[in-house]
Motif scaffolding. Structure first.
Motif, PDB file in Angstrom:
ATOM      1  N   THR A 103       0.856  -1.181   0.000  1.00  0.00           N
ATOM      2  CA  THR A 103       0.000   0.000   0.000  1.00  0.00           C
ATOM      3  C   THR A 103       0.892   1.230   0.000  1.00  0.00           C
ATOM      4  O   THR A 103       0.698   2.155  -0.765  1.00  0.00           O
ATOM      5  CB  THR A 103      -0.926  -0.019   1.231  1.00  0.00           C
ATOM      6  OG1 THR A 103      -1.613  -1.268   1.239  1.00  0.00           O
ATOM      7  CG2 THR A 103      -1.940   1.101   1.193  1.00  0.00           C
ATOM      8  N   THR A 104       1.872   1.244   0.885  1.00  0.00           N
ATOM      9  CA  THR A 104       2.925   2.252   0.833  1.00  0.00           C
ATOM     10  C   THR A 104       4.054   1.831   1.765  1.00  0.00           C
ATOM     11  O   THR A 104       4.010   0.767   2.385  1.00  0.00           O
ATOM     12  CB  THR A 104       2.400   3.666   1.186  1.00  0.00           C
ATOM     13  OG1 THR A 104       3.413   4.630   0.879  1.00  0.00           O
ATOM     14  CG2 THR A 104       2.015   3.794   2.645  1.00  0.00           C
ATOM     15  N   SER A 105       5.100   2.682   1.841  1.00  0.00           N
ATOM     16  CA  SER A 105       6.214   2.479   2.771  1.00  0.00           C
ATOM     17  C   SER A 105       6.494   3.834   3.400  1.00  0.00           C
ATOM     18  O   SER A 105       6.177   4.874   2.808  1.00  0.00           O
ATOM     19  CB  SER A 105       7.469   2.010   2.030  1.00  0.00           C
ATOM     20  OG  SER A 105       7.199   0.865   1.259  1.00  0.00           O
ATOM     21  N   ILE A 106       7.107   3.836   4.583  1.00  0.00           N
ATOM     22  CA  ILE A 106       7.340   5.128   5.241  1.00  0.00           C
ATOM     23  C   ILE A 106       8.555   5.075   6.164  1.00  0.00           C
ATOM     24  O   ILE A 106       8.834   4.048   6.784  1.00  0.00           O
ATOM     25  CB  ILE A 106       6.060   5.574   6.006  1.00  0.00           C
ATOM     26  CG1 ILE A 106       6.169   7.026   6.477  1.00  0.00           C
ATOM     27  CG2 ILE A 106       5.734   4.643   7.172  1.00  0.00           C
ATOM     28  CD1 ILE A 106       4.836   7.624   6.921  1.00  0.00           C
ATOM     29  N   PHE A 107       9.292   6.184   6.173  1.00  0.00           N
ATOM     30  CA  PHE A 107      10.367   6.415   7.135  1.00  0.00           C
ATOM     31  C   PHE A 107       9.912   7.546   8.060  1.00  0.00           C
ATOM     32  O   PHE A 107       9.091   8.382   7.653  1.00  0.00           O
ATOM     33  CB  PHE A 107      11.643   6.878   6.418  1.00  0.00           C
ATOM     34  CG  PHE A 107      12.501   5.763   5.897  1.00  0.00           C
ATOM     35  CD1 PHE A 107      13.629   5.351   6.593  1.00  0.00           C
ATOM     36  CD2 PHE A 107      12.200   5.140   4.690  1.00  0.00           C
ATOM     37  CE1 PHE A 107      14.441   4.325   6.110  1.00  0.00           C
ATOM     38  CE2 PHE A 107      13.003   4.118   4.198  1.00  0.00           C
ATOM     39  CZ  PHE A 107      14.125   3.705   4.910  1.00  0.00           C
ATOM     40  N   PRO A 108      10.451   7.635   9.258  1.00  0.00           N
ATOM     41  CA  PRO A 108      10.117   8.789  10.106  1.00  0.00           C
ATOM     42  C   PRO A 108      10.723  10.064   9.545  1.00  0.00           C
ATOM     43  O   PRO A 108      11.628  10.029   8.714  1.00  0.00           O
ATOM     44  CB  PRO A 108      10.767   8.436  11.447  1.00  0.00           C
ATOM     45  CG  PRO A 108      11.811   7.434  11.133  1.00  0.00           C
ATOM     46  CD  PRO A 108      11.363   6.692   9.916  1.00  0.00           C
ATOM     47  N   SER A 109      10.228  11.198  10.001  1.00  0.00           N
ATOM     48  CA  SER A 109      10.861  12.481   9.670  1.00  0.00           C
ATOM     49  C   SER A 109      11.687  12.866  10.883  1.00  0.00           C
ATOM     50  O   SER A 109      11.138  13.156  11.956  1.00  0.00           O
ATOM     51  CB  SER A 109       9.781  13.521   9.368  1.00  0.00           C
ATOM     52  OG  SER A 109      10.361  14.806   9.358  1.00  0.00           O
ATOM     53  N   ASP A 110      13.010  12.838  10.712  1.00  0.00           N
ATOM     54  CA  ASP A 110      13.924  13.022  11.839  1.00  0.00           C
ATOM     55  C   ASP A 110      15.029  14.006  11.472  1.00  0.00           C
ATOM     56  O   ASP A 110      14.880  14.806  10.530  1.00  0.00           O
ATOM     57  CB  ASP A 110      14.492  11.655  12.246  1.00  0.00           C
ATOM     58  CG  ASP A 110      15.185  10.960  11.057  1.00  0.00           C
ATOM     59  OD1 ASP A 110      15.354  11.622  10.002  1.00  0.00           O
ATOM     60  OD2 ASP A 110      15.551   9.784  11.174  1.00  0.00           O
ATOM     61  N   ALA A 111      16.156  13.909  12.176  1.00  0.00           N
ATOM     62  CA  ALA A 111      17.262  14.848  11.936  1.00  0.00           C
ATOM     63  C   ALA A 111      17.784  14.738  10.497  1.00  0.00           C
ATOM     64  O   ALA A 111      18.205  15.735   9.899  1.00  0.00           O
ATOM     65  CB  ALA A 111      18.378  14.566  12.935  1.00  0.00           C
ATOM     66  N   VAL A 112      17.751  13.532   9.933  1.00  0.00           N
ATOM     67  CA  VAL A 112      18.213  13.342   8.548  1.00  0.00           C
ATOM     68  C   VAL A 112      17.296  14.126   7.596  1.00  0.00           C
ATOM     69  O   VAL A 112      17.748  14.809   6.674  1.00  0.00           O
ATOM     70  CB  VAL A 112      18.215  11.831   8.188  1.00  0.00           C
ATOM     71  CG1 VAL A 112      18.454  11.608   6.705  1.00  0.00           C
ATOM     72  CG2 VAL A 112      19.254  11.082   9.024  1.00  0.00           C
ATOM     73  N   THR A 113      16.008  14.022   7.842  1.00  0.00           N
ATOM     74  CA  THR A 113      15.020  14.731   7.010  1.00  0.00           C
ATOM     75  C   THR A 113      15.233  16.241   7.154  1.00  0.00           C
ATOM     76  O   THR A 113      15.208  16.986   6.172  1.00  0.00           O
ATOM     77  CB  THR A 113      13.588  14.380   7.490  1.00  0.00           C
ATOM     78  OG1 THR A 113      13.556  13.019   7.896  1.00  0.00           O
ATOM     79  CG2 THR A 113      12.559  14.646   6.428  1.00  0.00           C
ATOM     80  N   ARG A 114      15.448  16.653   8.386  1.00  0.00           N
ATOM     81  CA  ARG A 114      15.627  18.084   8.651  1.00  0.00           C
ATOM     82  C   ARG A 114      16.871  18.616   7.929  1.00  0.00           C
ATOM     83  O   ARG A 114      16.830  19.690   7.316  1.00  0.00           O
ATOM     84  CB  ARG A 114      15.772  18.298  10.163  1.00  0.00           C
ATOM     85  CG  ARG A 114      15.879  19.752  10.504  1.00  0.00           C
ATOM     86  CD  ARG A 114      15.989  19.934  11.997  1.00  0.00           C
ATOM     87  NE  ARG A 114      15.594  21.280  12.340  1.00  0.00           N
ATOM     88  CZ  ARG A 114      15.266  21.660  13.534  1.00  0.00           C
ATOM     89  NH1 ARG A 114      15.261  20.807  14.536  1.00  0.00           N
ATOM     90  NH2 ARG A 114      14.929  22.908  13.765  1.00  0.00           N
ATOM     91  N   ASP A 115      17.951  17.847   7.988  1.00  0.00           N
ATOM     92  CA  ASP A 115      19.191  18.267   7.328  1.00  0.00           C
ATOM     93  C   ASP A 115      18.945  18.456   5.824  1.00  0.00           C
ATOM     94  O   ASP A 115      19.353  19.459   5.234  1.00  0.00           O
ATOM     95  CB  ASP A 115      20.277  17.207   7.565  1.00  0.00           C
ATOM     96  CG  ASP A 115      21.501  17.457   6.700  1.00  0.00           C
ATOM     97  OD1 ASP A 115      22.124  18.521   6.889  1.00  0.00           O
ATOM     98  OD2 ASP A 115      21.808  16.626   5.815  1.00  0.00           O
TER      99      ASP A 115
END
Ligand code: MIC
Ligand code: SF4
Length: 648
Positions: free
Chosen positions: A220-232
């Motif tokens: 249906t989908t896949s997901i990663f959290p939004s964390d420091a990597v996302t922020r960078d």
């Protein structure tokens, strides 16, 4: 027990239903993506709703598949989409801006949002912490109008990542490993939620690649959290203000779990002709190839382009190989050029082409009969290149670059080179993207004229479900039939995506060129298929065009998610064999009969008896339709059902 990330986002967007795995829910959609080969139909549906402006947070229409405008019909589609976008409050990404998913990631995607796109790889956005799904154009149009998107509440799988990738192993190999373990329908009804210490070792673009190609798992989908990597990443591209932390609770509950040690992953290759035929690169080493491609929404980003540039630097593409690269974003290509790395590609003899889907969807670089290709893309369904007997291997961009130099499939670890670092751009000047056009203000919109050329035709509707069904099996197929098999793409056909009567002439064209003549002569009938029927693309045309040819029912072992929804939306009865062994007993040309079908569907029957008139036998099929879906099938489709009332 705490909550997982998937449930948190869904709960915050829940509009209808109960969040129990397998039960239907409706969610509110924040972000919408449409594109130039599914978008014309979606906009036509939206216009039929007469709402004036879109009612979601942001919508963007991407001119990404038909960038080369190889026929006037493609250009007409772009004219319609761009003028409609301006009028109805939709952004327009001009042809050449790049592939919709990558552009959307860069400009619009906000962690914690929901996104729906008329394209199966919308799941791409999961890498940035969005709950994102692909759907048929009709469902996307409803969401554009502010209506909920309905689907079955998925089971959430905890994929715990440990360790870090070794040199030359990439995010592409992670998703190929998932495909090796789970197969092409192993994700049906599931969300893969990536957690664990290993996620810190994957940059934003690597996470995107993993989620993007989750489409090939049937997930249906896949997901990663939004964390420091996302922020960078969002800081680098100048969008830190849109970042927010979106995490699962530390004690979150999941329906299933699995582990993946990134440190154990090695370079992999998918053999022809399904993305789950995965083996270590060593098992394909030495195969001579004629073509190599890097690109698509899976492998066309800055991260991939830079890795390729570093590998080919100071080398030359093998004389027998054509190596072409389709960047997935013009902004990414610009970043590469500013670093001087574009020169390395050009000097090595790489054809750097437009930022478009291109050869991924059979527009350009159609192999000759007998040729082999290695492509760092996501799909290798037979015939998708435009050559019906093609042989396409899938790999990472690193394996692709090494192969282009050597002329044979090559393990890049044997190059004696330092593995390229996996990098995201230092900066992107998004505010100055020359290819992104904002919509007109509500005040100015009234004066905008929507230009609808001759190629934009009204979409035909099916009549209501008959009291009984009788017809021939027009085609009997095996497992893993993709929507590319049903309704092929490629330059020749893509020009008719807005013109169903013409497009319908190509249904099953590369599988059985006689299909259309037969369907017309018999005035429709049934399709029989195996497992994972309708995998791949979200194109609702794979339902609309067979419907136009008179197909009334499809009987298979099991369906892929989006295609099943599309069949129901267009009034085709979707049935599954109660005993899978019956699949092998039905033959093309058999006359099937389902008596009293209308009354049974009205009554909510969960199974039907099919009479094989030719063989003098009967077999049972399951019918899994909820109340809403039954109403659509009875009326002849969702549009037919809602003709008298607003669509949402
Ligand atoms: C694909 O990759 O097959 C496409 C072309 O992007 C499709 C959309 C379409 O067929 O219009 C998809 O993935 O949904
Ligand atoms: Fe385009 Fe290929 Fe991605 Fe589909 S899979 S959106 S055709 S690049």
């Amino acid at each position: 027990m705490g909550e997982n990330l998937t449930r948190k986002i869904l709960k915050a967007h829940l509009a209808d239903g109960r969040m129990a795995a397998g039960e239907e829910i409706g969610i509110k959609i924040d972000e919408i993506l449409i594109q130039d080969i599914t978008g014309t139909a979606a906009v036509l549906h939206f216009e039929a709703m007469q709402l004036g402006r879109v009612r979601c947070k942001v919508a963007c229409s991407y001119g990404d598949h038909n960038v080369l405008q190889v026929s006037e019909e493609n250009t007409e589609d772009h004219l319609y989409l761009s003028t409609a976008a301006r009028k109805y409050g939709i952004w327009w990404a001009k042809p050449g801006a790049g592939i919709g998913h990558q552009i959307h990631q860069e400009h619009f995607a906000c962690p914690g949002d929901t996104a729906l796109g008329a394209d199966s790889h919308t799941v791409h956005m999961g890498g940035m912490g969005l709950y994102a799904m692909g759907a048929g154009g009709l469902d996307v149009a409803v969401a554009m109008g502010g209506g909920p998107y309905y689907f079955d509440m998925p089971a959430v799988v905890r994929v715990s990542l440990t360790g870090a990738l070794r040199p030359w192993s990439t995010a592409k190999d992670v998703i190929l490993e998932m495909l090796r373990r789970k197969t092409a329908n192993g994700g049906f009804g599931k969300v893969f939620e990536y957690v664990g210490p290993g996620i810190q070792n994957l940059n934003l673009q690597q996470r995107i690649t993993i989620c993007n190609m989750g489409a090939e798992l049937g997930a249906t989908t896949s997901i990663f959290p939004s964390d420091a990597v996302t922020r960078d990443y969002m800081r680098r591209i100048g969008r830190e203000k849109d970042w927010r932390e979106v995490l699962a609770d530390p004690d979150a509950a999941y329906d299933e779990s699995m582990e993946l040690d990134l440190g154990a992953i090695e370079p992999l290759v998918a053999l022809p002709s399904n993305p789950d035929k995965v083996v270590p690169v060593s098992q394909a080493e030495g195969v001579k190839v004629d073509q190599v491609m890097v690109g698509s929404c899976t492998n066309g980003s800055y991260t991939d382009l830079k890795a390729v540039a570093q590998i080919v630097k100071g080398r030359k593409v093998h004389p027998d190989v054509t190596f072409f690269v389709h960047p997935s974003s013009r902004m990414d290509l610009e970043a590469l050029a500013r670093e001087g790395l574009l020169t390395e590609l050009i000097a090595a003899g790489v054809n750097v082409e437009a930022a478009t889907c291109g050869a991924c969807i059979g527009v350009g670089h159609v192999p000759a009969k007998g040729m082999k290709s290695l492509r760092a893309i996501n799909r290798n369904f037979k015939g998708r290149t435009g050559q019906k007997d093609d042989e396409v291997y899938l790999s990472s961009s690193e394996v692709a670059a090494a192969t282009a130099i050597a002329g044979v499939i090559t393990d890049p670890r044997k190059l004696g080179l330092r593995a390229p670092a996996q990098e995201v751009p230092a900066t992107l000047d998004l505010a100055n993207n020359p290819s992104l056009v904002p919509p007109a203000s509500p005040q100015d919109a009234a004066a905008v004229r929507v230009i609808k050329g001759d190629n934009i035709q009204v979409i035909p509707l099916k009549g209501a479900l008959e009291p009984a069904l009788r017809g021939e099996v027009l085609i009997a197929l095996g497992d893993n039939i993709s929507t590319d098999h049903i309704m092929p793409a490629g330059a020749q056909m893509l020009r008719f995506r807005s013109n169903i009567p013409k497009l319908a002439d190509y249904v099953f064209n590369r599988v059985d060129p006689e299909f259309v003549a037969r369907a017309k002569a018999k005035k429709g009938g049934f399709i029989v298929g195996g497992s994972n029927y309708g995998q791949g693309s979200s194109r609702e045309h794979a339902a609309i065009a067979p419907m136009y040819l008179g197909v009334v029912g499809v009987i298979v072992k099991d369906f892929a998610r989006i295609h099943l929804a599309n069949l129901i939306n267009w009034g085709i009865l979707p049935m599954t064999f109660a005993d899978p062994a019956d699949h092998g007993r039905v033959r093309q040309g058999d006359v099937l009969e389902i008596s009293d079908v209308r009354r049974l569907v009205e009554g909510g029957a969960s199974s039907l008896v099919v009479k094989n008139v030719t063989q003098g036998t009967t077999f049972k099929v399951a019918l899994s339709l909820n109340r809403r879906e039954r109403a659509y099938v009875l009326a002849g489709g969702k549009l037919a059902h809602t003709k008298a009332q607003p669509l949402h």
